[in-house]
Motif scaffolding. Structure first.
Motif, mmCIF file in Angstrom:
data_model
loop_
_atom_site.group_PDB
_atom_site.id
_atom_site.type_symbol
_atom_site.label_atom_id
_atom_site.label_comp_id
_atom_site.label_asym_id
_atom_site.label_seq_id
_atom_site.Cartn_x
_atom_site.Cartn_y
_atom_site.Cartn_z
ATOM 1 N N GLU A 64 8.828 3.809 -1.195
ATOM 2 C CA GLU A 64 7.584 3.215 -0.759
ATOM 3 C C GLU A 64 6.368 4.025 -1.177
ATOM 4 O OE1 GLU A 64 8.193 2.441 3.329
ATOM 5 O OE2 GLU A 64 9.813 1.094 2.782
ATOM 6 N N LEU A 65 6.553 5.313 -1.449
ATOM 7 C CA LEU A 65 5.425 6.122 -1.890
ATOM 8 C C LEU A 65 5.200 5.994 -3.383
ATOM 9 C CD1 LEU A 65 5.786 9.389 0.169
ATOM 10 C CD2 LEU A 65 4.105 7.608 0.456
ATOM 11 N N SER A 66 6.197 5.513 -4.127
ATOM 12 C CA SER A 66 5.999 5.437 -5.570
ATOM 13 C C SER A 66 5.832 3.995 -6.030
ATOM 14 C CB SER A 66 7.154 6.123 -6.300
ATOM 15 O OG SER A 66 8.372 5.785 -5.736
ATOM 16 N N LEU A 121 -12.284 6.305 2.400
ATOM 17 C CA LEU A 121 -10.882 6.188 2.772
ATOM 18 C C LEU A 121 -10.229 5.174 1.858
ATOM 19 C CD1 LEU A 121 -11.539 6.112 6.530
ATOM 20 C CD2 LEU A 121 -10.288 7.871 5.342
ATOM 21 N N ILE A 122 -9.086 5.526 1.360
ATOM 22 C CA ILE A 122 -8.377 4.505 0.601
ATOM 23 C C ILE A 122 -7.176 4.081 1.394
ATOM 24 C CG2 ILE A 122 -9.012 5.005 -1.763
ATOM 25 C CD1 ILE A 122 -6.306 6.584 -1.834
ATOM 26 N N LEU A 123 -6.848 2.873 1.159
ATOM 27 C CA LEU A 123 -5.728 2.317 1.862
ATOM 28 C C LEU A 123 -4.810 1.773 0.812
ATOM 29 C CD1 LEU A 123 -6.643 0.086 4.803
ATOM 30 C CD2 LEU A 123 -4.483 1.173 4.349
ATOM 31 N N THR A 124 -3.711 2.361 0.636
ATOM 32 C CA THR A 124 -2.787 1.784 -0.320
ATOM 33 C C THR A 124 -1.619 1.222 0.463
ATOM 34 O OG1 THR A 124 -2.010 4.013 -0.543
ATOM 35 C CG2 THR A 124 -3.287 3.137 -2.360
ATOM 36 N N THR A 125 -1.460 -0.040 0.337
ATOM 37 C CA THR A 125 -0.256 -0.602 0.936
ATOM 38 C C THR A 125 0.822 -0.361 -0.092
ATOM 39 O OG1 THR A 125 -0.709 -2.683 -0.064
ATOM 40 C CG2 THR A 125 -1.527 -2.370 2.151
ATOM 41 N N LEU A 126 1.698 0.551 0.252
ATOM 42 C CA LEU A 126 2.588 1.063 -0.779
ATOM 43 C C LEU A 126 3.751 0.147 -1.056
ATOM 44 C CD1 LEU A 126 2.011 4.492 0.630
ATOM 45 C CD2 LEU A 126 1.569 3.926 -1.715
ATOM 46 N N VAL A 127 3.888 -0.875 -0.287
ATOM 47 C CA VAL A 127 4.943 -1.833 -0.573
ATOM 48 C C VAL A 127 4.299 -3.028 -1.227
ATOM 49 C CG1 VAL A 127 6.811 -3.138 0.403
ATOM 50 C CG2 VAL A 127 6.039 -1.067 1.498
ATOM 51 N N GLY A 128 4.836 -3.400 -2.359
ATOM 52 C CA GLY A 128 4.252 -4.502 -3.086
ATOM 53 C C GLY A 128 4.364 -5.812 -2.337
ATOM 54 N N VAL A 129 5.577 -6.313 -2.250
ATOM 55 C CA VAL A 129 5.757 -7.603 -1.602
ATOM 56 C C VAL A 129 6.533 -7.392 -0.316
ATOM 57 C CG1 VAL A 129 5.916 -9.917 -2.532
ATOM 58 C CG2 VAL A 129 6.811 -7.990 -3.845
#
Lengths: 374, 158
Positions: free
Chosen positions: A372-374, B38-46
């Motif tokens: 999930e981090l990559s 602040l950045i928000l990365t939703t690290l899960v695509g779908v």
């Protein structure tokens, strides 16, 4: 005190910790009033000023980590885990208790219950009955799934106490496995559809095949682990008729899904005689210890001396360091990275398999974070 | 992709990413995050149901971040804190569970300069390697014990 120039003092040895710090790092010290140095020092740079690298090298861990099995039976085991941090040992313990899957009765369909035990109490008691089946062969049932042969095990319980006879104790061996699924027909609303005789009548489960025809269950039928768990007691004329549906679940949802009766660890006790304890003093020390940690040995010219014979038996009751001056003779400590781990399985899986499964789950968690981090 | 049992999720409704983020990043509740960008990365695509991991940090300085992992607790967070602390690149790390009825942990990582997410990934990798080693050592020990036991039983029969 005479003045000493700072340049005349000996250097702090580089590359190794002074003995008192080494002791604090590797032992929890049990004093007669309270333990001290209980917290772990984890930070890699904690001893940087002394030239000691406290970071964990993986090679070093590989070299030092050991497992010694002490006892291994069908449903419990004890082993020593040496050279690992408490956070990992605790993670394994937590996973064993709360995050391993097992099968347990979740739904109870009661057709008749005239016993004194209320339906909900009976259902709760049934839920806690351990079932001997490998949960890895089943799927989780999610909310919109229909109960099928891959996610549900159905048991039937039908007992009746004869009128005029003695009272009857219903035990868990009365739970009979129904490999073909539920036998209760769905309500009258569906009865019109069952009128066409070709289709199977609709029941509370929809099995596409019999479970006992599956190769994994053909030779070992599913049953409760113990046949003698008391479920209910019936008076004359009373009857229980029900169906119990077991599904896969995890201990964190409800303790009935926990595959271990208990899983726990303790740190290895270390009992050290700081100076020779001889003659009457030795006799007194042996009398002080309730679990017989100490022994007496004869030394030359009729003298006797106390020895530490069974440190593992020590419960750290600290009886031996109670009283004036005893802490000068005996020190009790715990080894920080030596865990005596005990697993008691409820029977679905043997304890050694449970542990490896627990370690696998921790690996999966790491993998999940990495993906999930990559 | 990982799909979780719906019964374990507190709500089966899709979570609104912005509302979750706002709750976590509210400065009064989260003093470790400074007021910068602040950045928000939703690290899960779908993933329809839950944001499984989020990183909160700033664009300018990637060496300090808070990671918010759902459906995790002390089990993983404490082990990760241990492996992170063993890494010399880490200047600070810690974790907290903001509310006991939320299945979520926040892991704070501050490093000497490397991106915090890389360091966290390495910590996970370390933990995995350690687990694999524990597993193989344990299996070996059990096999040895069983063999020794079998030998002992044979001696009795003689």
């Amino acid at each position: 005190m005479t003045k000493v120039s700072i340049w005349d003092l000996p250097d702090v040895p580089k590359g190794q910790l002074p003995p008192h710090l080494e002791l604090q790092r590797t032992r929890v010290i049990c004093n007669s009033d309270a333990p001290t140095h209980t917290e772990n020092i984890q930070y890699s740079g904690a001893y940087a000023s002394m030239g000691v690298d406290h970071s964990l090298q993986f090679d070093h861990f590989r070299k030092k980590f050991r497992v010694e099995v002490i006892r291994l039976t069908e449903d419990d085991m004890e082993f020593d885990m040496i050279g690992i941090d408490a956070s990992l040992a605790n993670a394994f313990r937590r996973i064993l208790i709360a995050e391993l899957a097992t099968m347990a009765i979740e739904k109870v369909l009661i057709a008749n219950n005239t016993s004194v035990i209320q339906d909900e109490v009976l259902a709760h008691r049934l839920g806690l009955v351990p079932i001997k089946v490998d949960p890895r062969l089943f799927d989780y049932m999610s909310e919109n799934d229909v109960p099928n042969e891959k996610n549900t095990i159905v048991f039937k319980l039908h007992v009746q106490c004869e009128r005029g006879g003695p009272r009857l104790t219903v035990k868990s061996d009365e739970l009979k496995w129904l490999p073909n699924g539920s036998q209760f027909l769905l309500g009258t609303g569906h009865s019109t559809s069952t009128s066409n005789s070709t289709s199977k009548p609709k029941t509370y489960t929809s099995f596409s095949c019999r479970q006992d025809y599956l190769p994994e269950f053909s030779n070992n039928p599913i049953a409760p682990e113990h046949p003698d768990i008391i479920i209910a007691k019936l008076g004359p004329g009373q009857e229980i008729e029900l169906e119990a549906h077991a599904v896969k679940g995890m201990g964190k949802t409800h303790a009935k899904w926990s595959p271990v009766a208990t899983a726990w660890y303790r740190m290895l006790p270390e009992v050290v005689l700081l100076q020779e304890v001889e003659d009457e003093k030795a006799e007194e020390l042996i009398k002080k210890c309730p679990v017989n940690v100490f022994d007496i040995e004869d030394i030359a010219n009729g003298k006797k001396r106390a020895t530490v014979a069974r440190p593992r038996a020590c419960t750290l009751c600290r009886e031996c360091i109670r009283g004036e001056g005893w802490d000068k003779f005996v020190a009790i400590r715990r080894v920080r990275d030596h865990f005596i781990f005990t697993i008691e399985s409820t029977g679905a899986l043997p304890p050694e398999v449970l542990f490896t499964e627990a370690v696998k789950i921790l690996e999966d968690k790491c993998e999940r974070v990495i993906t999930e981090l990559s | 992709m990982i799909i979780y049992r719906s019964s374990l999720c507190q709500s089966s409704k899709p979570r609104n990413s912005l509302s979750v983020a706002a709750r976590i990043l509210h400065p009064s509740k989260h003093p470790t995050i400074q007021g910068g960008i602040l950045i928000l990365t939703t690290l899960v695509g779908v993933c329809n149901y839950s944001l499984l991991a989020m990183e909160h940090g700033s664009f300018q300085d990637q060496s300090a971040s808070t990671f918010s992992l759902t459906d995790e607790d002390h089990t993983l967070a404490n082990s990760l804190r241990f492996t992170l602390n063993q890494d010399p690149r880490v200047t600070f790390c810690g974790y907290s569970i903001p509310h006991p009825s939320d299945a979520r942990v926040n892991i704070r990582v501050q490093t000497t300069g490397d991106p915090a997410s890389e360091v966290l990934k390495d910590a996970c990798q370390d933990l995995m390697l350690m687990c694999q080693h524990v597993r193989s050592t344990f299996d070996e020990a059990v096999a040895d014990f069983k063999n020794a036991q079998a030998l002992k039983d044979m001696d009795i029969k003689h």
